[in-house]
Design an enzyme around this catalytic site. Structure first.
Site, PDB file in Angstrom:
ATOM      1  N   ASN A 131       0.824  -1.242   0.000  1.00 17.44           N
ATOM      2  CA  ASN A 131       0.000   0.000   0.000  1.00 17.44           C
ATOM      3  C   ASN A 131       0.843   1.271   0.000  1.00 17.44           C
ATOM      4  O   ASN A 131       0.484   2.287  -0.587  1.00 17.44           O
ATOM      5  CB  ASN A 131      -0.874   0.022   1.256  1.00 17.44           C
ATOM      6  CG  ASN A 131      -2.050  -0.929   1.134  1.00 17.44           C
ATOM      7  OD1 ASN A 131      -2.212  -1.578   0.099  1.00 17.44           O
ATOM      8  ND2 ASN A 131      -2.855  -1.016   2.205  1.00 17.44           N
ATOM      9  N   LYS A 183      15.216 -15.574 -31.061  1.00 17.27           N
ATOM     10  CA  LYS A 183      14.538 -14.426 -31.690  1.00 17.27           C
ATOM     11  C   LYS A 183      14.135 -14.846 -33.099  1.00 17.27           C
ATOM     12  O   LYS A 183      14.821 -15.682 -33.709  1.00 17.27           O
ATOM     13  CB  LYS A 183      15.477 -13.214 -31.746  1.00 17.27           C
ATOM     14  CG  LYS A 183      15.975 -12.743 -30.368  1.00 17.27           C
ATOM     15  CD  LYS A 183      14.903 -12.054 -29.554  1.00 17.27           C
ATOM     16  CE  LYS A 183      15.457 -11.619 -28.210  1.00 17.27           C
ATOM     17  NZ  LYS A 183      14.503 -10.921 -27.369  1.00 17.27           N
ATOM     18  N   LYS A 185      11.238 -12.703 -31.057  1.00 19.19           N
ATOM     19  CA  LYS A 185      10.763 -12.968 -29.695  1.00 19.19           C
ATOM     20  C   LYS A 185       9.617 -13.976 -29.702  1.00 19.19           C
ATOM     21  O   LYS A 185       9.473 -14.791 -28.807  1.00 19.19           O
ATOM     22  CB  LYS A 185      10.309 -11.629 -29.085  1.00 19.19           C
ATOM     23  CG  LYS A 185       9.995 -11.675 -27.614  1.00 19.19           C
ATOM     24  CD  LYS A 185       9.808 -10.289 -27.025  1.00 19.19           C
ATOM     25  CE  LYS A 185      11.097  -9.631 -26.678  1.00 19.19           C
ATOM     26  NZ  LYS A 185      11.065  -8.835 -25.450  1.00 19.19           N
ATOM     27  N   LYS A 209      17.395 -19.911 -23.855  1.00  9.79           N
ATOM     28  CA  LYS A 209      16.191 -19.665 -23.073  1.00  9.79           C
ATOM     29  C   LYS A 209      15.039 -19.306 -24.006  1.00  9.79           C
ATOM     30  O   LYS A 209      15.238 -18.662 -25.042  1.00  9.79           O
ATOM     31  CB  LYS A 209      16.415 -18.570 -22.036  1.00  9.79           C
ATOM     32  CG  LYS A 209      16.578 -17.173 -22.578  1.00  9.79           C
ATOM     33  CD  LYS A 209      16.788 -16.109 -21.491  1.00  9.79           C
ATOM     34  CE  LYS A 209      15.490 -15.509 -21.015  1.00  9.79           C
ATOM     35  NZ  LYS A 209      14.784 -14.698 -22.003  1.00  9.79           N
ATOM     36  N   ASN A 210      13.808 -19.703 -23.585  1.00 10.39           N
ATOM     37  CA  ASN A 210      12.626 -19.131 -24.205  1.00 10.39           C
ATOM     38  C   ASN A 210      12.649 -17.636 -23.913  1.00 10.39           C
ATOM     39  O   ASN A 210      13.121 -17.229 -22.839  1.00 10.39           O
ATOM     40  CB  ASN A 210      11.347 -19.696 -23.567  1.00 10.39           C
ATOM     41  CG  ASN A 210      10.953 -21.080 -24.056  1.00 10.39           C
ATOM     42  OD1 ASN A 210      10.329 -21.832 -23.322  1.00 10.39           O
ATOM     43  ND2 ASN A 210      11.299 -21.442 -25.269  1.00 10.39           N
ATOM     44  N   ASP A 211      12.088 -16.855 -24.785  1.00 14.42           N
ATOM     45  CA  ASP A 211      11.949 -15.444 -24.446  1.00 14.42           C
ATOM     46  C   ASP A 211      10.820 -15.278 -23.432  1.00 14.42           C
ATOM     47  O   ASP A 211       9.982 -16.180 -23.274  1.00 14.42           O
ATOM     48  CB  ASP A 211      11.686 -14.609 -25.711  1.00 14.42           C
ATOM     49  CG  ASP A 211      12.481 -13.315 -25.644  1.00 14.42           C
ATOM     50  OD1 ASP A 211      12.816 -12.751 -26.682  1.00 14.42           O
ATOM     51  OD2 ASP A 211      12.774 -12.872 -24.506  1.00 14.42           O
ATOM     52  N   GLU A 212      10.800 -14.094 -22.775  1.00  8.49           N
ATOM     53  CA  GLU A 212       9.900 -13.991 -21.616  1.00  8.49           C
ATOM     54  C   GLU A 212       8.419 -14.125 -21.954  1.00  8.49           C
ATOM     55  O   GLU A 212       7.630 -14.536 -21.121  1.00  8.49           O
ATOM     56  CB  GLU A 212      10.168 -12.681 -20.843  1.00  8.49           C
ATOM     57  CG  GLU A 212       9.753 -11.404 -21.507  1.00  8.49           C
ATOM     58  CD  GLU A 212      10.749 -10.911 -22.544  1.00  8.49           C
ATOM     59  OE1 GLU A 212      11.790 -11.565 -22.730  1.00  8.49           O
ATOM     60  OE2 GLU A 212      10.459  -9.892 -23.166  1.00  8.49           O
ATOM     61  N   HIS A 304      12.924 -14.382 -14.684  1.00 10.63           N
ATOM     62  CA  HIS A 304      12.966 -13.264 -15.631  1.00 10.63           C
ATOM     63  C   HIS A 304      12.157 -12.132 -15.004  1.00 10.63           C
ATOM     64  O   HIS A 304      11.083 -12.355 -14.485  1.00 10.63           O
ATOM     65  CB  HIS A 304      12.390 -13.668 -16.986  1.00 10.63           C
ATOM     66  CG  HIS A 304      12.673 -12.656 -18.053  1.00 10.63           C
ATOM     67  ND1 HIS A 304      12.062 -11.430 -18.098  1.00 10.63           N
ATOM     68  CD2 HIS A 304      13.550 -12.671 -19.080  1.00 10.63           C
ATOM     69  CE1 HIS A 304      12.526 -10.733 -19.113  1.00 10.63           C
ATOM     70  NE2 HIS A 304      13.433 -11.453 -19.735  1.00 10.63           N
ATOM     71  N   ARG A 305      12.692 -10.918 -15.113  1.00  6.51           N
ATOM     72  CA  ARG A 305      12.089  -9.822 -14.326  1.00  6.51           C
ATOM     73  C   ARG A 305      11.278  -8.829 -15.165  1.00  6.51           C
ATOM     74  O   ARG A 305      11.147  -7.654 -14.807  1.00  6.51           O
ATOM     75  CB  ARG A 305      13.201  -9.100 -13.578  1.00  6.51           C
ATOM     76  CG  ARG A 305      14.243  -8.563 -14.543  1.00  6.51           C
ATOM     77  CD  ARG A 305      15.364  -7.829 -13.839  1.00  6.51           C
ATOM     78  NE  ARG A 305      16.219  -7.190 -14.840  1.00  6.51           N
ATOM     79  CZ  ARG A 305      17.123  -6.277 -14.576  1.00  6.51           C
ATOM     80  NH1 ARG A 305      17.325  -5.874 -13.347  1.00  6.51           N
ATOM     81  NH2 ARG A 305      17.835  -5.761 -15.554  1.00  6.51           N
ATOM     82  N   HIS A 338      17.823 -11.993 -13.726  1.00  7.57           N
ATOM     83  CA  HIS A 338      18.431 -10.969 -14.571  1.00  7.57           C
ATOM     84  C   HIS A 338      18.757  -9.759 -13.697  1.00  7.57           C
ATOM     85  O   HIS A 338      17.884  -9.273 -12.964  1.00  7.57           O
ATOM     86  CB  HIS A 338      17.466 -10.563 -15.687  1.00  7.57           C
ATOM     87  CG  HIS A 338      17.270 -11.637 -16.713  1.00  7.57           C
ATOM     88  ND1 HIS A 338      17.517 -11.446 -18.052  1.00  7.57           N
ATOM     89  CD2 HIS A 338      16.849 -12.925 -16.598  1.00  7.57           C
ATOM     90  CE1 HIS A 338      17.262 -12.568 -18.714  1.00  7.57           C
ATOM     91  NE2 HIS A 338      16.846 -13.474 -17.854  1.00  7.57           N
ATOM     92  N   LYS A 346      21.129  -2.674 -23.791  1.00  8.29           N
ATOM     93  CA  LYS A 346      20.054  -1.783 -24.283  1.00  8.29           C
ATOM     94  C   LYS A 346      19.144  -1.273 -23.172  1.00  8.29           C
ATOM     95  O   LYS A 346      18.337  -0.371 -23.370  1.00  8.29           O
ATOM     96  CB  LYS A 346      19.208  -2.519 -25.322  1.00  8.29           C
ATOM     97  CG  LYS A 346      18.279  -3.591 -24.750  1.00  8.29           C
ATOM     98  CD  LYS A 346      17.557  -4.352 -25.859  1.00  8.29           C
ATOM     99  CE  LYS A 346      16.621  -5.411 -25.307  1.00  8.29           C
ATOM    100  NZ  LYS A 346      16.055  -6.280 -26.333  1.00  8.29           N
ATOM    101  N   SER A 415      21.867  -9.831 -19.577  1.00  2.00           N
ATOM    102  CA  SER A 415      21.209  -9.923 -20.868  1.00  2.00           C
ATOM    103  C   SER A 415      20.615  -8.578 -21.242  1.00  2.00           C
ATOM    104  O   SER A 415      20.499  -7.700 -20.396  1.00  2.00           O
ATOM    105  CB  SER A 415      20.108 -10.977 -20.754  1.00  2.00           C
ATOM    106  OG  SER A 415      19.402 -11.084 -21.951  1.00  2.00           O
TER     107      SER A 415
END
Ligand code: CAP
Ligand code: MG
Length: 503
Positions: A131, A183, A185, A209-212, A304-305, A338, A346, A415
């Protein structure tokens, strides 16, 4: 003379602050007074989770009043003192115990007994960054650091399957684990997806890895993707003689579907260690993270964030830091999260933020922005173990033999906009190689395609290990040469790489 003057000035400043604080204390109402103690004895006696936040009050509140309101709302209180309080409930009040008036920083101690038993991280975050992030009384409230007492650490899972286990499986030491994200993605069919995995692995890459956002889309059915990845992995392992890992995104609409995807992977014939479970920890939630940690302790749990920027971006006045997010990921038991590229890639980031986070989740004792976190309680007089910890830098030994003493390492996953020309600059900033790096475009945008992109990545780390500049090494390694040419063709990138190399 100058020094004396400086000291005198400092003393004057402290005196002034004490007078100002005395004045601020007088402005507190009865309710607020119950959440402030600027003389709180022994904050590190094991009773409290400690936090430091940047706080700017809003409206007509001063910083101490606003801090007290935050402490109330994030522990036992609300906007008025209630008649239903008891002597016991008051003992559970969070306490503002320190203020830096110049930097607008407030230190708050939380009796960690208020948190849900059974090692629930979601509950802590609901208290301390729940809150309060929406309160009218603040125009800025960003948690910058958090400290866990050892007595509390023992109640939380921490990581189980770690980077050390992955290194052992892959037999990769002394360098980062080299990874990619497939990719585009999204949009490849299962067969096309697996083909790109094979191209990367056969080019020498370790980890895919799979992408997010990859899930169970109609054009790339989950079951088929798993099946084809397995076939691609078998082929690449056979041809290269090296083990490979794939991190499957198991984030899903509900618990049962998440578990179904995990079971699909578990029952597809993969060797233990050859697969990881990726979870979009923020959009899927902390319950998903902890469920996976508890159900699959022998699988690398990849946090993955995606969405973290809403809380962590440096220009956001409300939220929490990358360091705070990363420390909670370790507490919850993520094998890796990550932590950003320190501005080299980037995404927004800085060495101060991203490297501090990476070091704090990797090591047994690490300095944060304000706290030194000990993730193990090594008795002060236990000289032998302390020596061993120092010697055993990657603590392969300590935590295996003495895991009761320490919360295992959580691996920084580096990454976002990286490519082979940026790996050494990042390692130089990080100062060590104990992490996973994943490059999407940095691999698949290579002029000769994924397999060459993987070879260029492998060559860049070969150059690093031999202490040779990549431009020099590229003279005899064409994939790297093409990668350098491609990724530094625009001036900005070239200047960034050169300035990073010089720094
Ligand atoms: C990287 C990535 C990762 C980002 C996430 C992407 O792809 O797959 O999700 O690394 O950022 O989708 O951007 P590229 P962070 O290598 O092609 O950039 O690691 O900072 O959480
Ligand atoms: Mg991605």
């Amino acid at each position: 003379m100058y020094y004396k003057g400086k000291m005198a000035k400092k003393k004057e400043g402290i005196k002034r602050d004490i007078n100002v604080l005395k004045g601020l204390l007088k402005t507190l109402n009865d309710k607020q007074k119950a959440y402030v103690n600027l003389n709180l004895p022994s904050q590190k006696n094991g009773e409290y989770l400690l936090t430091v936040s940047h706080l700017v009050p809003c409206g007509d509140l001063n910083i101490l009043q606003a801090a007290a309101e935050v402490a109330a709302e994030s522990s036992t209180g609300t906007n008025f003192k209630v008649k239903t309080e008891t002597p016991f409930s008051r003992k559970l009040n969070a306490i503002v115990y320190k203020i830096d008036l110049e930097k607008n920083l407030v230190w708050i101690a939380y009796p960690w007994r208020i948190f849900d038993r059974g090692g629930n991280v979601q509950n802590i975050l609901t208290f301390i960054v729940g809150n309060v992030l929406g309160m009218k009384e603040v125009s800025a409230l960003k948690m910058l650091d958090v400290w866990f007492p050892s007595s509390m650490l023992e109640q939380y899972d921490g990581p189980s399957y770690t980077l050390d286990d992955m290194r052992k499986y892959l037999n990769v030491y002394g360098r980062p684990i080299l990874g990619t994200i497939i990719k585009p993605k999204i949009g490849l069919t299962a067969a096309e997806y697996a083909e790109v995995c094979y191209d990367f692995w056969s080019g020498g890459g370790d980890f895919v890895k799979n992408d997010e956002p990859q899930a169970d889309q109609d054009f790339c059915e989950y079951e088929k993707m798993v099946k084809f990845v397995k076939e691609a992995m078998n082929k690449a392992v056979k041809e290269t003689g090296h083990k490979k890992v794939h991190s499957f995104n198991v984030s899903a609409s509900d618990f049962d579907e998440m578990i179904r995807r995990c079971e699909l992977v578990e029952n597809a014939g993969f060797e233990p260690g050859s697969y990881a479970f990726l979870i979009d920890g923020i959009t899927a939630g902390w319950m998903a993270v902890q469920t996976l940690r508890r159900r699959y302790p022998n699988v690398f749990l990849h946090f993955h964030r995606a969405s973290h920027g809403a809380y962590t971006r440096p220009e956001n006045p409300i939220g929490f830091s990358v360091l705070v997010l990363s420390k909670f990921a370790r507490l919850a038991g993520a094998s890796g999260i990550h932590t950003g590229t320190a501005g080299v890639g980037k995404m927004k980031g800085s060495p101060k933020e991203d490297i501090t986070a990476a070091k704090n989740i990797l090591h047994l004792v690490s300095k944060g922005h304000f706290f030194e976190q000990n993730w193990a309680q090594v008795p002060e007089d236990d000289k032998q173990i302390i020596e061993l910890v120092k010697e055993d830098y990657a603590h392969y030994v300590i935590l295996e033999d003495d895991s009761w003493r320490g919360m295992k390492k959580c691996c920084p996953i580096i990454s976002g906009g990286l490519n082979p020309t940026k790996l050494k600059p990042f390692i130089d900033i990080m100062g060590e190689v104990d992490f996973i790096t994943t490059m999407g475009a940095g691999c698949h945008a290579h002029p000769q395609g994924t397999n060459a992109g993987a070879k260029a990545l492998v060559q860049s780390i070969e150059a690093y290990k031999k202490g040779i500049e990549i431009k020099e090494y590229a003279k005899t390694h064409k994939e790297l040469a093409e990668s350098i040419k491609f990724f530094t063709k625009n001036k900005k990138d070239l200047q960034q790489v050169e300035s990073l190399e010089r720094s």
